[in-house]
Design an enzyme around this catalytic site. Structure first.
Site, PDB file in Angstrom:
ATOM      1  N   THR A  45      49.279  -5.236   9.419  1.00 14.39           N
ATOM      2  CA  THR A  45      49.119  -4.453  10.366  1.00 14.39           C
ATOM      3  C   THR A  45      50.169  -4.972  11.717  1.00 14.39           C
ATOM      4  OG1 THR A  45      47.196  -5.672  11.003  1.00 14.39           O
ATOM      5  CG2 THR A  45      46.926  -3.737   9.966  1.00 14.39           C
ATOM      6  N   VAL A  47      49.248  -5.859  15.409  1.00 11.30           N
ATOM      7  CA  VAL A  47      48.723  -6.892  16.606  1.00 11.30           C
ATOM      8  C   VAL A  47      48.615  -8.076  15.813  1.00 11.30           C
ATOM      9  CG1 VAL A  47      47.430  -7.662  18.248  1.00 11.30           C
ATOM     10  CG2 VAL A  47      48.336  -5.226  18.163  1.00 11.30           C
ATOM     11  N   CYS A  48      47.922  -7.896  14.523  1.00 11.55           N
ATOM     12  CA  CYS A  48      47.359  -9.302  13.874  1.00 11.55           C
ATOM     13  C   CYS A  48      48.592 -10.174  13.506  1.00 11.55           C
ATOM     14  CB  CYS A  48      46.784  -8.699  12.833  1.00 11.55           C
ATOM     15  SG  CYS A  48      45.484  -7.602  12.748  1.00 11.55           S
ATOM     16  N   PRO A  49      49.782  -9.985  13.219  1.00 13.47           N
ATOM     17  CA  PRO A  49      50.593 -10.821  12.776  1.00 13.47           C
ATOM     18  C   PRO A  49      50.968 -11.678  14.199  1.00 13.47           C
ATOM     19  CG  PRO A  49      51.560  -8.844  12.118  1.00 13.47           C
ATOM     20  CD  PRO A  49      50.096  -8.619  12.800  1.00 13.47           C
ATOM     21  N   LEU A  52      48.122 -14.213  14.515  1.00 16.56           N
ATOM     22  CA  LEU A  52      48.021 -15.329  13.560  1.00 16.56           C
ATOM     23  C   LEU A  52      49.221 -16.099  13.604  1.00 16.56           C
ATOM     24  CD1 LEU A  52      47.035 -12.774  10.780  1.00 16.56           C
ATOM     25  CD2 LEU A  52      45.582 -14.431  11.798  1.00 16.56           C
TER      26      LEU A  52
END
Length: 188
Positions: A45, A47-49, A52
């Protein structure tokens, strides 16, 4: 669950971590340790990277503080490995990713969006006794700040190790703390 002061519930999830075979993680694995459960909606996806990766930049600092880090989504551990193997950003990350395709862990922490089958963007810090000490939940489009997470963990650890002292707003390691007393009421 997901309330400060509550104890985590039993869980058993399979993890992927770079350089290791798949392995199971349970509540027993974090006994006696500080742990971060960093929930995010899904692999592959947008925003997630960014979140993370930001957390990954703080990973060595967190390890130095004795904190275990677990990224958690409702994807499988196989999906975590595939994302790690195909994304330059995710491929750099050293912490473990827990698969939660049965939603048990996400439900245990109270952050499952049932209609979508995805986890909320949520962070839980668990102390060595298995008690949730910090919680942060943000909306889908708002990423978190790992530097602030590190600051809060340092404050929580200090507070635990120094009974009778509390960390005021914007407290940084080495800054003054407060000793709550009747003499301070209304003077701060």
């Amino acid at each position: 669950m997901g309330i400060v002061g509550s104890t985590i519930k039993p869980f058993n999830n399979t993890a992927f971590q770079a350089g290791k075979d798949f392995f199971d993680v349970t509540e027993k694995d974090i006994e006696g340790k500080w742990a971060v459960f960093f929930f995010y909606p899904a692999d592959f996806t947008f925003v997630c990277p960014t979140e993370l990766e930001d957390l990954g930049e703080q990973y060595d600092t967190l390890q130095g503080l004795g904190v275990e880090v677990y990224g958690v989504s409702t994807d499988t551990h196989f999906s975590h490995k595939a994302w790690h193997d195909t994304s330059e950003t995710i491929g750099k990350l050293k912490y473990a990713f827990l698969g939660d395709q049965n939603h048990r862990l996400t439900n245990n922490f109270g952050v499952l969006r049932e209609e979508a089958g995805l986890a909320d963007r949520a962070t839980f810090v668990v102390d060595p006794d298995g008690v949730i000490q910090l919680v942060e939940i943000t909306p889908e489009g708002v990423g978190r700040n790992a530097s602030e997470l590190v600051r809060k963990i340092k404050a929580a650890k200090y507070w635990r190790e120094h009974p009778g002292q509390v960390c005021p707003a914007k407290w940084e390691e080495g800054s003054e703390t407060l000793a709550p007393s009747l003499d301070l009421v209304g003077k701060i």
